[in-house]
Each structure stands twice: as C-alpha cells, then as structure tokens.
Design an enzyme around this catalytic site. Structure first.
Site, PDB file in Angstrom:
ATOM      1  N   ARG A  83      -5.121  -2.038   8.637  1.00 20.82           N
ATOM      2  CA  ARG A  83      -6.365  -2.708   8.229  1.00 20.82           C
ATOM      3  C   ARG A  83      -6.023  -3.950   7.430  1.00 20.82           C
ATOM      4  O   ARG A  83      -4.973  -4.027   6.809  1.00 20.82           O
ATOM      5  CB  ARG A  83      -7.188  -1.793   7.294  1.00 20.82           C
ATOM      6  CG  ARG A  83      -7.877  -0.653   7.931  1.00 20.82           C
ATOM      7  CD  ARG A  83      -8.831  -0.025   6.912  1.00 20.82           C
ATOM      8  NE  ARG A  83      -8.127   0.558   5.773  1.00 20.82           N
ATOM      9  CZ  ARG A  83      -7.603   1.776   5.763  1.00 20.82           C
ATOM     10  NH1 ARG A  83      -7.695   2.537   6.825  1.00 20.82           N
ATOM     11  NH2 ARG A  83      -6.986   2.240   4.690  1.00 20.82           N
ATOM     12  N   ILE A  84      -7.005  -4.866   7.367  1.00 20.17           N
ATOM     13  CA  ILE A  84      -6.777  -6.099   6.600  1.00 20.17           C
ATOM     14  C   ILE A  84      -7.398  -5.998   5.204  1.00 20.17           C
ATOM     15  O   ILE A  84      -7.025  -6.730   4.286  1.00 20.17           O
ATOM     16  CB  ILE A  84      -7.262  -7.327   7.411  1.00 20.17           C
ATOM     17  CG1 ILE A  84      -6.895  -8.642   6.768  1.00 20.17           C
ATOM     18  CG2 ILE A  84      -8.742  -7.272   7.691  1.00 20.17           C
ATOM     19  CD1 ILE A  84      -5.448  -8.949   6.797  1.00 20.17           C
ATOM     20  N   SER A 103      -7.122  -5.372  -5.892  1.00 17.88           N
ATOM     21  CA  SER A 103      -8.290  -5.869  -5.142  1.00 17.88           C
ATOM     22  C   SER A 103      -9.549  -5.741  -5.989  1.00 17.88           C
ATOM     23  O   SER A 103      -9.574  -5.015  -6.995  1.00 17.88           O
ATOM     24  CB  SER A 103      -8.458  -5.069  -3.844  1.00 17.88           C
ATOM     25  OG  SER A 103      -8.931  -3.766  -4.149  1.00 17.88           O
ATOM     26  N   GLU A 144     -12.051  -4.144  -5.126  1.00 11.89           N
ATOM     27  CA  GLU A 144     -12.455  -2.737  -4.997  1.00 11.89           C
ATOM     28  C   GLU A 144     -11.661  -1.835  -5.949  1.00 11.89           C
ATOM     29  O   GLU A 144     -12.123  -0.758  -6.323  1.00 11.89           O
ATOM     30  CB  GLU A 144     -12.262  -2.253  -3.552  1.00 11.89           C
ATOM     31  CG  GLU A 144     -13.220  -2.881  -2.545  1.00 11.89           C
ATOM     32  CD  GLU A 144     -12.963  -4.360  -2.254  1.00 11.89           C
ATOM     33  OE1 GLU A 144     -11.787  -4.791  -2.329  1.00 11.89           O
ATOM     34  OE2 GLU A 144     -13.932  -5.094  -1.974  1.00 11.89           O
ATOM     35  N   ASN A 145     -10.471  -2.272  -6.331  1.00 15.25           N
ATOM     36  CA  ASN A 145      -9.627  -1.437  -7.208  1.00 15.25           C
ATOM     37  C   ASN A 145     -10.248  -1.204  -8.591  1.00 15.25           C
ATOM     38  O   ASN A 145      -9.851  -0.290  -9.310  1.00 15.25           O
ATOM     39  CB  ASN A 145      -8.225  -2.031  -7.374  1.00 15.25           C
ATOM     40  CG  ASN A 145      -7.338  -1.867  -6.159  1.00 15.25           C
ATOM     41  OD1 ASN A 145      -6.384  -2.632  -5.973  1.00 15.25           O
ATOM     42  ND2 ASN A 145      -7.629  -0.891  -5.318  1.00 15.25           N
ATOM     43  N   GLY A 160       0.230   5.510  -4.428  1.00 13.45           N
ATOM     44  CA  GLY A 160      -0.368   6.791  -4.815  1.00 13.45           C
ATOM     45  C   GLY A 160       0.207   7.938  -3.995  1.00 13.45           C
ATOM     46  O   GLY A 160       0.576   8.988  -4.527  1.00 13.45           O
ATOM     47  N   GLU A 167       0.607 -13.762  12.010  1.00  9.85           N
ATOM     48  CA  GLU A 167       1.174 -12.592  12.688  1.00  9.85           C
ATOM     49  C   GLU A 167       1.043 -11.419  11.726  1.00  9.85           C
ATOM     50  O   GLU A 167       1.231 -11.585  10.512  1.00  9.85           O
ATOM     51  CB  GLU A 167       2.654 -12.825  13.000  1.00  9.85           C
ATOM     52  CG  GLU A 167       2.912 -13.882  14.036  1.00  9.85           C
ATOM     53  CD  GLU A 167       2.376 -13.505  15.408  1.00  9.85           C
ATOM     54  OE1 GLU A 167       2.399 -12.309  15.749  1.00  9.85           O
ATOM     55  OE2 GLU A 167       1.923 -14.406  16.138  1.00  9.85           O
ATOM     56  N   ASP A 227       0.829  -1.211   0.000  1.00  6.62           N
ATOM     57  CA  ASP A 227       0.000   0.000   0.000  1.00  6.62           C
ATOM     58  C   ASP A 227       0.862   1.258   0.000  1.00  6.62           C
ATOM     59  O   ASP A 227       1.935   1.281   0.598  1.00  6.62           O
ATOM     60  CB  ASP A 227      -0.901  -0.023   1.242  1.00  6.62           C
ATOM     61  CG  ASP A 227      -2.045   0.979   1.144  1.00  6.62           C
ATOM     62  OD1 ASP A 227      -2.275   1.534   0.051  1.00  6.62           O
ATOM     63  OD2 ASP A 227      -2.705   1.198   2.173  1.00  6.62           O
ATOM     64  N   GLY A 228       0.378   2.305  -0.661  1.00  8.74           N
ATOM     65  CA  GLY A 228       1.033   3.611  -0.561  1.00  8.74           C
ATOM     66  C   GLY A 228       1.663   4.136  -1.846  1.00  8.74           C
ATOM     67  O   GLY A 228       2.316   5.183  -1.831  1.00  8.74           O
ATOM     68  N   TRP A 231       3.022   8.017  -2.409  1.00 10.32           N
ATOM     69  CA  TRP A 231       4.447   8.172  -2.741  1.00 10.32           C
ATOM     70  C   TRP A 231       4.581   9.075  -3.976  1.00 10.32           C
ATOM     71  O   TRP A 231       5.407   9.989  -4.004  1.00 10.32           O
ATOM     72  CB  TRP A 231       5.061   6.795  -3.009  1.00 10.32           C
ATOM     73  CG  TRP A 231       6.528   6.806  -3.306  1.00 10.32           C
ATOM     74  CD1 TRP A 231       7.559   6.691  -2.407  1.00 10.32           C
ATOM     75  CD2 TRP A 231       7.146   6.930  -4.600  1.00 10.32           C
ATOM     76  NE1 TRP A 231       8.762   6.733  -3.052  1.00 10.32           N
ATOM     77  CE2 TRP A 231       8.537   6.876  -4.398  1.00 10.32           C
ATOM     78  CE3 TRP A 231       6.649   7.068  -5.897  1.00 10.32           C
ATOM     79  CZ2 TRP A 231       9.455   6.960  -5.455  1.00 10.32           C
ATOM     80  CZ3 TRP A 231       7.556   7.162  -6.946  1.00 10.32           C
ATOM     81  CH2 TRP A 231       8.936   7.111  -6.723  1.00 10.32           C
TER      82      TRP A 231
END
Ligand code: FPP
Length: 246
Positions: free
Chosen positions: A195-196, A70, A72-73, A28, A208, A25-26, A30
């Site tokens: 979040r998952i 995902s 949702e993407n 965008g 974990e 994630d991240g 960046w």
C-alpha cells in the site's frame, strides 16, 4: 561499509535513483514476535534508519526521504506517540554532528506545527545548522499525510491570490512540502504490505515501487542495495514507447 560501495560497478553508479523514499513499516510486529514492547521495535527501527542513511549517503543518493510519523499515527496510544517523539528528538541531537561531518542537509515534510514544542525547536535547530549540507538531503516525513499536504498547498495558493488560469503542475508542486526536492524515483515499503498509505501521492506519480517482505527492523544495507539493483533493471517509460526513449 566501503565494501557495499565497491560492489557497485561504474555502470550501476550511472543509473542511480536521485531520490529514494521509504515507508518503514513493521516495527510493532517485529517487537511482538519477540515478546517486546512496540517501542522497542521503534528503537530498533531508528538504528536501522541510521544504517540506511549512512549507506545511502556513501553510495551517492542525493535525496533520502523516510516516512517516520504519519498524520494517522497521532491516533496511536499516547505512550507510543510520546516514545516516538522522544526517539526522534534523541536521533536529531545525537546525529547532528554526523550530518554536519557528512554534508547531510536535514529537512522535513508534513505538518510539523502539530509536534511538541521542544521537538519543533530541535528540528528547527538541526535544519538551520545543516542547511549548507550538499551531499545528501535527508527528509523525515513527520505528521505527514499526502492529502493533507495537497490541501495545505491549495490553501496557500488561494492565500497567495493566484489566478486560477496560472495554476499548473509546476506551480502546485512549488507549494507542496517537497518543493525543494525532485520527485522520488524509487519508493520502498517494508513488511510485506503493498500500500502507499497516503505517502507522496502527487510526487510518486512515476516512481518505481518495491515492496519488501522483511520488517523494517530486519531491513539492512544488503536489502537497500538489492532494491537499487532491482530499480536499475527496470525500464522507466513515463508513458512513452521503448523506441521513443532511445
Ligand atoms: C511503522 O511500524 C513505523 C512507524 C509508525 C514509525 C517509524 C519510525 C521509525 C522507524 C523511527 C523514526 C526514524 C527516525 C530516523 C527518527 P508499525 O509500528 O506501524 O509496525 P506494525 O505495522 O508492525 O505495527
């Protein structure tokens, strides 16, 4: 690269996670921080994925699963979706030979029938050609959502005419997209979000979790090794007491 592997003592090699899954994630954020287009963040994200695949393989991780797209993407702007599909196809075509050389078996989870036809064909070709890879299974989650996966599994069980009394955890797991792999031992998410996000909900029951502050394009092999070291410090009890585990 070897230096990372050499850094691992024999003890740490014993307690390696078999299966690591990552929510990358991240990209965008960046790109935005640098005044770049989001797609440039994704392009940089693919390069990071390549480095992490390499170090995971070299360290001896048997299963690496990356959340690349995902369900949702699909709601993102069409240009971004198109660019992500292009990056995915280019990655597969460029890295197929390396996967073959390194004994990496390519696999996917998710509703890949939703992907563009040419991408589906490339996926099928790379899966077929790398099917004998035994060193590591690389799985990309594509058009993936955990709830959707569970619904598809339940539908498939109905279609197979299973007796309700015969359904148990093992049977349901065998109908999931992940039937070929063990549950993840370690799930890493970058970008400071805890979040998952509909990722491996069933399979991650005893995983974990490590939530990493840095954005995916800044994640590197050091972060990856540090996450494994952190995992190795944790005690996994599966609901038992420490004494029962001894
Ligand atoms: C999340 O960043 C990332 C994605 C939606 C796509 C991740 C895909 C890749 C890193 C490339 C695919 C990898 C391979 C190996 C083909 P974001 O856009 O949600 O970031 P943001 O939350 O900062 O907007």
């Amino acid at each position: 690269m070897d230096s990372f592997v050499n850094l691992m003592s024999p003890l740490t090699r014993v307690n390696l996670p078999k299966h690591i899954a990552i929510i990358m994630d991240g990209n965008g954020r960046w790109a935005k921080a640098r005044g770049l287009h989001r797609v440039e963040g994704h392009a940089r994200g693919v390069k990071v994925s390549e480095d992490i695949i390499e170090v995971a393989h070299d360290v001896g991780i048997g299963y690496l699963t990356l959340y690349a797209f995902s369900k949702e993407n699909w709601q993102r702007p069409p240009e971004e979706v198109h660019a992500l599909m292009g990056l995915l196809k280019a990655f597969l075509l460029e890295k197929k030979q390396k996967m073959l050389d390194k004994g990496i078996r390519f696999n996917t989870i998710g509703d890949i029938l939703k992907l563009p036809q040419d991408v589906q064909e490339t996926i099928a070709m790379v899966k077929k050609e790398t099917a004998h890879g035994e060193k590591m299974m690389l799985t990309l989650a594509l058009s993936y959502g955990s709830r959707d996966e569970i619904i598809r599994a339940v539908r498939a069980m109905f279609s197979a005419g299973l007796e309700t009394s015969s359904v148990n955890e093992e049977i349901l797991a065998s109908f999931l997209d992940t039937a070929l792999m063990p549950d993840p031992d370690l799930i890493i998410r970058t970008s400071g979000e805890s979040r998952i996000s509909n990722f491996l909900l069933w399979q991650g029951a005893y995983a974990e979790f490590i939530f990493e502050e840095c954005l995916w394009p800044d994640f590197d092999q050091h972060h990856f090794m540090a996450a494994i070291a952190e995992y190795q410090k944790r005690e996994r009890r599966y609901g038992k007491t420490s004494e029962q585990l001894m």
